[in-house]
Design a protein around this motif. Structure first.
Motif, PDB file in Angstrom:
ATOM      1  N   LEU A   1       0.706  -1.069  -0.023  1.00  0.00           N
ATOM      2  CA  LEU A   1      -0.063  -0.131  -0.057  1.00  0.00           C
ATOM      3  C   LEU A   1       0.781   1.218   0.022  1.00  0.00           C
ATOM      4  CD1 LEU A   1      -2.916  -0.946   2.532  1.00  0.00           C
ATOM      5  CD2 LEU A   1      -3.029  -1.306  -0.051  1.00  0.00           C
ATOM      6  N   THR A   2       2.147   1.310   0.496  1.00  0.00           N
ATOM      7  CA  THR A   2       2.961   2.291   0.633  1.00  0.00           C
ATOM      8  C   THR A   2       4.308   1.756   1.062  1.00  0.00           C
ATOM      9  OG1 THR A   2       3.282   4.564   1.870  1.00  0.00           O
ATOM     10  CG2 THR A   2       2.422   2.561   3.219  1.00  0.00           C
ATOM     11  N   TYR A   3       5.388   2.928   0.432  1.00  0.00           N
ATOM     12  CA  TYR A   3       6.733   2.467   1.010  1.00  0.00           C
ATOM     13  C   TYR A   3       7.045   3.243   2.260  1.00  0.00           C
ATOM     14  CZ  TYR A   3       7.718  -0.187  -3.364  1.00  0.00           C
ATOM     15  OH  TYR A   3       7.820  -1.027  -4.369  1.00  0.00           O
ATOM     16  N   ARG A   4       6.132   4.165   2.580  1.00  0.00           N
ATOM     17  CA  ARG A   4       6.472   4.817   3.754  1.00  0.00           C
ATOM     18  C   ARG A   4       6.491   4.029   5.066  1.00  0.00           C
ATOM     19  NH1 ARG A   4       1.360   8.439   4.383  1.00  0.00           N
ATOM     20  NH2 ARG A   4       0.253   6.954   2.723  1.00  0.00           N
TER      21      ARG A   4
ATOM     22  N   ASN B   1      12.387  -3.086   0.511  1.00  0.00           N
ATOM     23  CA  ASN B   1      11.947  -2.218  -0.422  1.00  0.00           C
ATOM     24  C   ASN B   1      12.899  -1.685  -1.211  1.00  0.00           C
ATOM     25  OD1 ASN B   1       9.375  -0.612   2.090  1.00  0.00           O
ATOM     26  ND2 ASN B   1       9.398  -2.409   0.577  1.00  0.00           N
ATOM     27  N   PRO B   2      12.852  -1.296  -2.390  1.00  0.00           N
ATOM     28  CA  PRO B   2      13.709  -0.814  -3.407  1.00  0.00           C
ATOM     29  C   PRO B   2      14.428   0.346  -3.005  1.00  0.00           C
ATOM     30  CG  PRO B   2      11.693  -0.693  -4.462  1.00  0.00           C
ATOM     31  CD  PRO B   2      11.310  -1.075  -3.127  1.00  0.00           C
ATOM     32  N   LEU B   3      15.804   0.129  -3.014  1.00  0.00           N
ATOM     33  CA  LEU B   3      16.936   1.399  -2.646  1.00  0.00           C
ATOM     34  C   LEU B   3      16.434   2.759  -3.045  1.00  0.00           C
ATOM     35  CD1 LEU B   3      20.227  -0.069  -3.413  1.00  0.00           C
ATOM     36  CD2 LEU B   3      18.885  -0.309  -1.113  1.00  0.00           C
ATOM     37  N   ASP B   4      15.642   2.968  -4.218  1.00  0.00           N
ATOM     38  CA  ASP B   4      15.011   4.206  -4.774  1.00  0.00           C
ATOM     39  C   ASP B   4      13.606   4.406  -4.157  1.00  0.00           C
ATOM     40  OD1 ASP B   4      14.159   2.441  -6.373  1.00  0.00           O
ATOM     41  OD2 ASP B   4      14.526   3.450  -8.306  1.00  0.00           O
ATOM     42  N   TYR B   5      13.301   3.780  -3.311  1.00  0.00           N
ATOM     43  CA  TYR B   5      11.772   3.962  -2.693  1.00  0.00           C
ATOM     44  C   TYR B   5      11.241   5.311  -2.773  1.00  0.00           C
ATOM     45  CZ  TYR B   5      12.923   5.331   1.810  1.00  0.00           C
ATOM     46  OH  TYR B   5      13.313   5.772   2.980  1.00  0.00           O
ATOM     47  N   HIS B   6      12.164   6.355  -2.452  1.00  0.00           N
ATOM     48  CA  HIS B   6      11.498   7.671  -2.245  1.00  0.00           C
ATOM     49  C   HIS B   6      11.014   8.226  -3.346  1.00  0.00           C
ATOM     50  CE1 HIS B   6      12.163  11.960  -1.480  1.00  0.00           C
ATOM     51  NE2 HIS B   6      11.791  11.873  -0.380  1.00  0.00           N
ATOM     52  N   ALA B   7      11.555   7.613  -4.563  1.00  0.00           N
ATOM     53  CA  ALA B   7      11.167   8.156  -5.949  1.00  0.00           C
ATOM     54  C   ALA B   7       9.623   7.665  -6.312  1.00  0.00           C
ATOM     55  CB  ALA B   7      11.897   7.709  -7.195  1.00  0.00           C
TER      56      ALA B   7
ATOM     57  N   PHE C   1       1.184 -15.946  -7.830  1.00  0.00           N
ATOM     58  CA  PHE C   1       1.510 -14.746  -6.845  1.00  0.00           C
ATOM     59  C   PHE C   1       1.611 -13.297  -7.984  1.00  0.00           C
ATOM     60  CE2 PHE C   1       4.621 -12.180  -4.489  1.00  0.00           C
ATOM     61  CZ  PHE C   1       3.767 -12.091  -3.337  1.00  0.00           C
ATOM     62  N   MET C   2       0.950 -12.433  -7.205  1.00  0.00           N
ATOM     63  CA  MET C   2       1.160 -11.110  -7.664  1.00  0.00           C
ATOM     64  C   MET C   2       1.227 -10.008  -6.819  1.00  0.00           C
ATOM     65  SD  MET C   2      -1.720  -8.981 -10.169  1.00  0.00           S
ATOM     66  CE  MET C   2      -1.608  -9.670 -11.884  1.00  0.00           C
ATOM     67  N   VAL C   3       2.274  -8.975  -6.962  1.00  0.00           N
ATOM     68  CA  VAL C   3       2.539  -7.881  -6.133  1.00  0.00           C
ATOM     69  C   VAL C   3       1.877  -6.756  -6.895  1.00  0.00           C
ATOM     70  CG1 VAL C   3       4.077  -6.784  -4.797  1.00  0.00           C
ATOM     71  CG2 VAL C   3       4.431  -9.084  -5.028  1.00  0.00           C
ATOM     72  N   ILE C   4       1.150  -5.645  -6.146  1.00  0.00           N
ATOM     73  CA  ILE C   4       1.068  -4.670  -6.983  1.00  0.00           C
ATOM     74  C   ILE C   4       1.519  -3.459  -5.785  1.00  0.00           C
ATOM     75  CG2 ILE C   4      -0.766  -2.959  -7.307  1.00  0.00           C
ATOM     76  CD1 ILE C   4      -1.126  -5.491  -8.536  1.00  0.00           C
ATOM     77  N   THR C   5       2.473  -2.922  -6.408  1.00  0.00           N
ATOM     78  CA  THR C   5       3.365  -1.756  -5.771  1.00  0.00           C
ATOM     79  C   THR C   5       2.586  -0.587  -5.238  1.00  0.00           C
ATOM     80  OG1 THR C   5       4.313  -0.608  -7.610  1.00  0.00           O
ATOM     81  CG2 THR C   5       5.480  -2.642  -6.870  1.00  0.00           C
ATOM     82  N   PRO C   6       3.203   0.217  -4.303  1.00  0.00           N
ATOM     83  CA  PRO C   6       2.222   1.491  -4.108  1.00  0.00           C
ATOM     84  C   PRO C   6       2.055   2.358  -5.233  1.00  0.00           C
ATOM     85  CG  PRO C   6       4.218   1.065  -2.347  1.00  0.00           C
ATOM     86  CD  PRO C   6       4.413   0.283  -3.606  1.00  0.00           C
ATOM     87  N   ASP C   7       2.869   2.314  -6.360  1.00  0.00           N
ATOM     88  CA  ASP C   7       2.836   3.121  -7.372  1.00  0.00           C
ATOM     89  C   ASP C   7       2.005   2.687  -8.246  1.00  0.00           C
ATOM     90  OD1 ASP C   7       5.071   1.817  -7.731  1.00  0.00           O
ATOM     91  OD2 ASP C   7       6.093   3.353  -8.709  1.00  0.00           O
ATOM     92  N   GLY C   8       1.524   1.410  -8.195  1.00  0.00           N
ATOM     93  CA  GLY C   8       0.657   0.712  -9.235  1.00  0.00           C
ATOM     94  C   GLY C   8       1.292  -0.324 -10.298  1.00  0.00           C
ATOM     95  N   LEU C   9       2.527  -0.602 -10.353  1.00  0.00           N
ATOM     96  CA  LEU C   9       3.136  -1.573 -10.944  1.00  0.00           C
ATOM     97  C   LEU C   9       2.871  -3.068 -10.460  1.00  0.00           C
ATOM     98  CD1 LEU C   9       6.936  -0.650 -11.666  1.00  0.00           C
ATOM     99  CD2 LEU C   9       4.952  -0.126 -13.065  1.00  0.00           C
ATOM    100  N   ALA C  10       2.535  -4.044 -11.463  1.00  0.00           N
ATOM    101  CA  ALA C  10       1.994  -5.457 -11.182  1.00  0.00           C
ATOM    102  C   ALA C  10       3.516  -6.258 -11.259  1.00  0.00           C
ATOM    103  CB  ALA C  10       0.889  -5.793 -12.127  1.00  0.00           C
ATOM    104  N   LEU C  11       3.747  -6.969 -10.454  1.00  0.00           N
ATOM    105  CA  LEU C  11       5.161  -7.674 -10.343  1.00  0.00           C
ATOM    106  C   LEU C  11       4.541  -9.359 -10.051  1.00  0.00           C
ATOM    107  CD1 LEU C  11       7.279  -5.490  -8.261  1.00  0.00           C
ATOM    108  CD2 LEU C  11       6.890  -5.261 -10.890  1.00  0.00           C
TER     109      LEU C  11
END
Length: 374
Positions: free
Chosen positions: A12-15, A25-31, A243-253
């Protein structure tokens, strides 16, 4: 014929108020700051449920940072999902635990970093140990089934007996002892976190003794340490299998870490429906089937069991996502794992890097410089 995406993980969030040294979480999660809205998440849940998903994980970052969590949980219950909140516990007081229970939350997985206040708070760079103890008791009082999750590594493996005793005192239903996986911040801190073989052997023996004494009073899952295995684990039961992941910004992985593989373009739920992504996405189909498989996997009798291991680990260690997972002793890149293991006997070098916004921003700056040759 494809099986449905039975398990949906909604990041739901990387916060997050914690700054764990092994954060996945990704190293560039802030982006990744353009989070899906409440309405977008509800649409995702409806599409996923219609496509056959039955189990829902709600994670982050810290999902409790979302003020609409109760709304999302309520929609999941109405759709018939079994929902599991994966949390640090920060923000989960008694009123909110009760509100989530009323909304229909089925299950909570609560993380601890160690059995001691000092190490728990050091590894998360936060003062949260006492809070976590209080949250565990609150969850018990509210009637939730509780999974206690502890990520194991060099700094806490020798405390395994104390961790087991803590979980028993808290009367948790399940204890997940997950040896650290080297992605994200954990890979950045690998020299500090990778345990020795002796540490792992002692920890496994301690778990076996505890099981022998206490039986099934508390179910214990000991997730093996990849680098110390002779063969790799089957990643998420196979790429794009269940299995499917949805990231906070909407990517499906198709797995937690897949966005690190640069030559795959992962679709966004803002542009495509869940069925379209699951069935037709080039990225989801890329490592399905056997066409991509090379030796030594192609002729290996264990191929159907392990499917060549983790595609993301292969990319991180070899630069080739189609390579055999280097954890496998037959893999051409296995020497990289051996070298990392041999290095555990020596002194660690470099600073321990905590997950934080400043480090995330610095990673983005360094990556941009590398891309542009500056």
């Amino acid at each position: 014929m494809l099986s449905p995406p039975l398990w949906l993980l909604a990041e739901l969030t990387y916060r997050c108020p914690l700054h764990c040294v092994y954060c996945s979480n990704p190293l560039d999660y802030h982006a990744c700051d353009r989070e899906l809205t409440t309405a977008e998440w509800i649409r995702v849940l409806r599409e996923a449920r219609a496509a056959g998903a039955v189990q829902l994980g709600l994670s982050g970052g810290e999902p409790l940072a979302r003020g609409d969590l109760e709304i999302i949980v309520g929609e999941a219950r109405a759709l018939g999902f079994y929902s599991n909140l994966i949390t640090s516990g920060v923000g989960l007081d008694q009123p909110r635990a009760a509100a989530l229970r009323k909304a229909g939350l089925d299950h909570v997985q609560l993380s601890f970093q160690d059995s001691t206040r000092e190490l728990n708070d050091f590894l998360s760079h936060s003062r949260t140990f006492d809070l976590k103890l209080a949250v565990a008791r609150t969850l018990k009082a509210e009637g939730y089934p509780i999974v206690l999750n502890v990520v194991l590594h060099r700094h806490n493996l020798d405390h395994i007996e104390k961790i087991l005793e803590m979980a028993q005192r808290l009367e948790v239903d399940f204890l997940e002892l997950a040896n650290v996986q080297f992605y994200g911040w954990a890979l950045l801190n690998r020299a500090h976190l990778l345990p020795t073989a002796d540490q792992l052997a002692r920890a496994e023996q301690a778990v076996q003794r505890f099981r022998a004494r206490h039986g099934e009073q508390m179910r214990i899952y000991f997730v093996v340490a990849d680098y110390h295995e002779r063969r790799p684990k089957r990643c998420m039961n196979g790429w794009g299998a269940v299995f499917m992941v949805i990231t906070p910004d909407g990517l499906a992985l198709p797995c937690h870490q897949a966005r690190i593989i640069p030559h795959l373009q992962f679709p966004s739920v803002r542009d495509f429906s869940i069925p379209e992504i699951w069935n037709n996405s080039a990225a989801f189909n890329h490592f399905r089937g056997d066409a991509w498989v090379r030796e030594p996997c192609r002729s290996c009798p264990e191929w159907q069991q392990d499917r060549g291991g983790c595609r993301c680990q292969a990319w991180l260690l070899t630069g080739d996502a189609a390579a055999t997972d280097p954890v496998c002793e037959l893999a051409p890149g296995h020497d990289r794992v051996v070298a990392a293991l041999n290095a555990t006997a020596g002194a660690t070098r470099g600073p321990l890097r905590f997950r934080d916004d400043a480090a995330s921003r610095q990673f983005i700056i360094e990556a941009r410089r590398a891309r542009h040759g500056r």
